[in-house]
Design a protein around this motif. Structure first.
Motif, PDB file in Angstrom:
ATOM      1  N   PHE A 115       0.837  -1.201   0.000  1.00 13.80           N
ATOM      2  CA  PHE A 115       0.000   0.000   0.000  1.00 13.80           C
ATOM      3  C   PHE A 115       0.873   1.252   0.000  1.00 13.80           C
ATOM      4  O   PHE A 115       0.565   2.242  -0.664  1.00 13.80           O
ATOM      5  CB  PHE A 115      -0.922   0.008   1.222  1.00 13.80           C
ATOM      6  N   GLN A 116       1.967   1.212   0.746  1.00 16.78           N
ATOM      7  CA  GLN A 116       2.905   2.332   0.759  1.00 16.78           C
ATOM      8  C   GLN A 116       3.425   2.576  -0.659  1.00 16.78           C
ATOM      9  O   GLN A 116       3.462   3.704  -1.131  1.00 16.78           O
ATOM     10  CB  GLN A 116       4.073   2.034   1.700  1.00 16.78           C
TER      11      GLN A 116
ATOM     12  N   GLY B 251       4.085   6.518  -1.829  1.00 10.06           N
ATOM     13  CA  GLY B 251       4.780   6.964  -0.626  1.00 10.06           C
ATOM     14  C   GLY B 251       4.005   7.954   0.215  1.00 10.06           C
ATOM     15  O   GLY B 251       4.504   8.423   1.234  1.00 10.06           O
ATOM     16  N   HIS B 252       2.768   8.272  -0.173  1.00 13.22           N
ATOM     17  CA  HIS B 252       1.955   9.215   0.609  1.00 13.22           C
ATOM     18  C   HIS B 252       1.384   8.551   1.862  1.00 13.22           C
ATOM     19  O   HIS B 252       1.152   9.217   2.868  1.00 13.22           O
ATOM     20  CB  HIS B 252       0.831   9.801  -0.254  1.00 13.22           C
ATOM     21  N   LEU B 253       1.129   7.241   1.791  1.00  9.47           N
ATOM     22  CA  LEU B 253       0.711   6.460   2.955  1.00  9.47           C
ATOM     23  C   LEU B 253       1.896   5.604   3.361  1.00  9.47           C
ATOM     24  O   LEU B 253       2.579   5.043   2.502  1.00  9.47           O
ATOM     25  CB  LEU B 253      -0.503   5.595   2.623  1.00  9.47           C
ATOM     26  N   ARG B 254       2.152   5.499   4.655  1.00  6.28           N
ATOM     27  CA  ARG B 254       3.327   4.773   5.131  1.00  6.28           C
ATOM     28  C   ARG B 254       2.922   3.472   5.804  1.00  6.28           C
ATOM     29  O   ARG B 254       1.959   3.427   6.577  1.00  6.28           O
ATOM     30  CB  ARG B 254       4.106   5.621   6.138  1.00  6.28           C
ATOM     31  N   ALA B 255       3.678   2.428   5.505  1.00  9.37           N
ATOM     32  CA  ALA B 255       3.458   1.138   6.164  1.00  9.37           C
ATOM     33  C   ALA B 255       3.854   1.255   7.634  1.00  9.37           C
ATOM     34  O   ALA B 255       4.754   2.013   7.993  1.00  9.37           O
ATOM     35  CB  ALA B 255       4.291   0.059   5.484  1.00  9.37           C
ATOM     36  N   THR B 256       3.185   0.501   8.457  1.00  6.39           N
ATOM     37  CA  THR B 256       3.502   0.470   9.876  1.00  6.39           C
ATOM     38  C   THR B 256       4.705  -0.439  10.085  1.00  6.39           C
ATOM     39  O   THR B 256       4.658  -1.615   9.743  1.00  6.39           O
ATOM     40  CB  THR B 256       2.298  -0.074  10.679  1.00  6.39           C
TER      41      THR B 256
ATOM     42  N   PRO C 212       1.895   5.635  -8.862  1.00  4.06           N
ATOM     43  CA  PRO C 212       0.919   6.566  -9.434  1.00  4.06           C
ATOM     44  C   PRO C 212       1.602   7.827  -9.980  1.00  4.06           C
ATOM     45  O   PRO C 212       2.771   8.097  -9.688  1.00  4.06           O
ATOM     46  CB  PRO C 212       0.020   6.909  -8.243  1.00  4.06           C
ATOM     47  N   GLU C 213       0.850   8.602 -10.735  1.00  2.00           N
ATOM     48  CA  GLU C 213       1.382   9.845 -11.315  1.00  2.00           C
ATOM     49  C   GLU C 213       1.802  10.839 -10.234  1.00  2.00           C
ATOM     50  O   GLU C 213       2.713  11.631 -10.434  1.00  2.00           O
ATOM     51  CB  GLU C 213       0.339  10.488 -12.220  1.00  2.00           C
ATOM     52  N   TYR C 214       1.124  10.822  -9.108  1.00  6.70           N
ATOM     53  CA  TYR C 214       1.369  11.782  -8.026  1.00  6.70           C
ATOM     54  C   TYR C 214       2.407  11.278  -7.022  1.00  6.70           C
ATOM     55  O   TYR C 214       2.461  11.723  -5.895  1.00  6.70           O
ATOM     56  CB  TYR C 214       0.062  12.092  -7.285  1.00  6.70           C
ATOM     57  N   THR C 215       3.274  10.389  -7.455  1.00  8.21           N
ATOM     58  CA  THR C 215       4.229   9.751  -6.548  1.00  8.21           C
ATOM     59  C   THR C 215       5.292  10.709  -6.017  1.00  8.21           C
ATOM     60  O   THR C 215       5.634  11.701  -6.657  1.00  8.21           O
ATOM     61  CB  THR C 215       4.914   8.565  -7.249  1.00  8.21           C
ATOM     62  N   ARG C 216       5.771  10.394  -4.850  1.00  6.53           N
ATOM     63  CA  ARG C 216       6.927  11.082  -4.286  1.00  6.53           C
ATOM     64  C   ARG C 216       8.177  10.533  -4.981  1.00  6.53           C
ATOM     65  O   ARG C 216       8.093   9.530  -5.681  1.00  6.53           O
ATOM     66  CB  ARG C 216       7.026  10.807  -2.783  1.00  6.53           C
ATOM     67  N   PRO C 217       9.331  11.132  -4.765  1.00  9.41           N
ATOM     68  CA  PRO C 217      10.557  10.565  -5.338  1.00  9.41           C
ATOM     69  C   PRO C 217      10.747   9.110  -4.875  1.00  9.41           C
ATOM     70  O   PRO C 217      10.407   8.768  -3.733  1.00  9.41           O
ATOM     71  CB  PRO C 217      11.665  11.463  -4.776  1.00  9.41           C
TER      72      PRO C 217
END
Length: 117
Positions: free
Chosen positions: A9-10, A15-20, A52-57
């Motif tokens: 999911f991360q 990278g907008h949501l972080r794994a626990t 996704p297109e909106y991904t972080r680096p």
């Protein structure tokens, strides 16, 4: 209720949501057990692991700080993973011997489809 997001999911959130960061271990104290009711939701094996297109680096997407000792980093397990199946195989191999990995993957595939690895 506690909800923990996994590493796939991360990755798929860019990278907008972080794994626990966590690792389940048994108690070292006799007569103490750990009781949990867990529900795991998996992707289909053929799901494409595409950012996704909106991904972080990329370096931020696969960054996994605060991992418990013995937990392999996400970046290493994402190498060469085009599909979720590839990521699963890389993850099993990072934790288990090759023989155990093959047995676990065969069991997992029985639940998804009739296709072989």
């Amino acid at each position: 209720m506690v909800v923990q997001l996994g590493e796939s999911f991360q990755y798929l959130s860019g990278g907008h949501l972080r794994a626990t960061a966590h690792c389940v271990k048994s108690s070292k104290t006799p007569d103490i057990t750990r009781e949990t009711l867990a529900l795991f939701m998996d992707w289909m094996p053929e799901e494409i692991m595409k950012l996704p297109e909106y991904t972080r680096p990329y370096s931020e997407v696969v960054h996994t700080p605060f991992l418990p000792e013995g937990v392999p980093e996400l970046e290493g397990r994402m190498k060469g993973a085009k599909h979720y199946r590839d990521f699963s195989i890389n993850t099993f191999r990072a934790y288990y011997s090759e023989k155990v990995t093959q047995n676990l993957l065969l069991i997992k595939c029985m639940f998804y489809s009739h296709e072989s690895l």
